[in-house]
Motif scaffolding. Structure first.
Motif, PDB file in Angstrom:
ATOM      1  N   THR A 144      18.482  21.199   8.406  1.00 24.67           N
ATOM      2  CA  THR A 144      17.281  20.979   9.213  1.00 24.67           C
ATOM      3  C   THR A 144      16.346  20.086   8.401  1.00 24.67           C
ATOM      4  O   THR A 144      16.107  20.345   7.222  1.00 24.67           O
ATOM      5  N   PHE A 145      15.851  19.029   9.041  1.00 24.43           N
ATOM      6  CA  PHE A 145      15.044  18.051   8.325  1.00 24.43           C
ATOM      7  C   PHE A 145      14.048  17.378   9.261  1.00 24.43           C
ATOM      8  O   PHE A 145      14.148  17.465  10.476  1.00 24.43           O
ATOM      9  N   LYS A 146      13.108  16.680   8.639  1.00 31.24           N
ATOM     10  CA  LYS A 146      12.208  15.765   9.339  1.00 31.24           C
ATOM     11  C   LYS A 146      12.339  14.413   8.655  1.00 31.24           C
ATOM     12  O   LYS A 146      12.157  14.307   7.447  1.00 31.24           O
ATOM     13  N   ALA A 147      12.681  13.402   9.433  1.00 30.23           N
ATOM     14  CA  ALA A 147      12.755  12.027   8.946  1.00 30.23           C
ATOM     15  C   ALA A 147      11.592  11.265   9.573  1.00 30.23           C
ATOM     16  O   ALA A 147      11.613  10.951  10.756  1.00 30.23           O
ATOM     17  N   TRP A 148      10.572  11.001   8.772  1.00 32.83           N
ATOM     18  CA  TRP A 148       9.345  10.382   9.261  1.00 32.83           C
ATOM     19  C   TRP A 148       9.495   8.872   9.340  1.00 32.83           C
ATOM     20  O   TRP A 148      10.118   8.260   8.480  1.00 32.83           O
ATOM     21  N   TYR A 149       8.925   8.290  10.373  1.00 33.74           N
ATOM     22  CA  TYR A 149       9.006   6.847  10.574  1.00 33.74           C
ATOM     23  C   TYR A 149       7.778   6.355  11.319  1.00 33.74           C
ATOM     24  O   TYR A 149       7.035   7.133  11.919  1.00 33.74           O
TER      25      TYR A 149
END
Length: 160
Positions: A97-102
């Motif tokens: 589970t992750f958050k990839a910010w852009y």
């Protein structure tokens, strides 16, 4: 949007290791990921540096749904940072589970996902992910790019 990165730069995956010692050997097929977490980090890094062949090669063929290198290369996304939230690994499958910010079109968002992985012939492959929603960082929270500055003093300026 990809970035130019030198092998001696820090790896975009957030490992605090040099790219040449971290994700580059995976991207060049010199090594294979040893865990779902390592594969997820290397796939995030591949998005950042434009290693789209690697993304296809590490995506289980039964789950690609026609995805191509050309489609991936059309992105105008500027990746800001990766946040790992949870990892679970069993013998031949795992989840990260992750958050990839852009930022895209002056709007900051994140891919917030619980990704599933499977071990096939001693190689971890991404299968699919469950998408979730997240809130944007508050002004005084640490920046999502891991710069050590507050969000308002760093990446929040990209939205102006």
């Amino acid at each position: 949007m990809t970035i130019n990165i030198s092998p001696t730069d820090l790896c975009p995956c957030g490992s605090k290791t040099l790219y040449q010692q971290c994700c580059l050997p995976l991207h060049c097929a010199e090594k294979v990921a040893q865990s779902p977490q390592q594969l997820m980090r290397s796939r995030y890094c591949a998005f950042v540096v434009g290693q789209f062949d690697y993304l296809i090669a590490t995506h289980h063929p039964n789950y690609r749904q026609g995805l191509t290198v050309e489609q991936l290369a059309q992105s105008n996304t500027h990746w800001l940072g990766l946040e790992l939230l949870a990892t679970e690994q069993r013998e031949s499958n795992g989840e990260v589970t992750f958050k990839a910010w852009y930022v895209e079109d002056k709007h900051i968002d994140a891919i917030y996902e619980k990704s599933s992985f499977v071990l096939v012939d001693e190689q971890w492959l991404y299968t699919e992910g469950k998408q979730m929603s997240t809130r944007s960082p508050a002004r005084n929270e640490p920046c999502i790019c891991h710069s050590g500055r507050k969000f308002k003093q760093c990446c929040a300026k990209l939205t102006h």
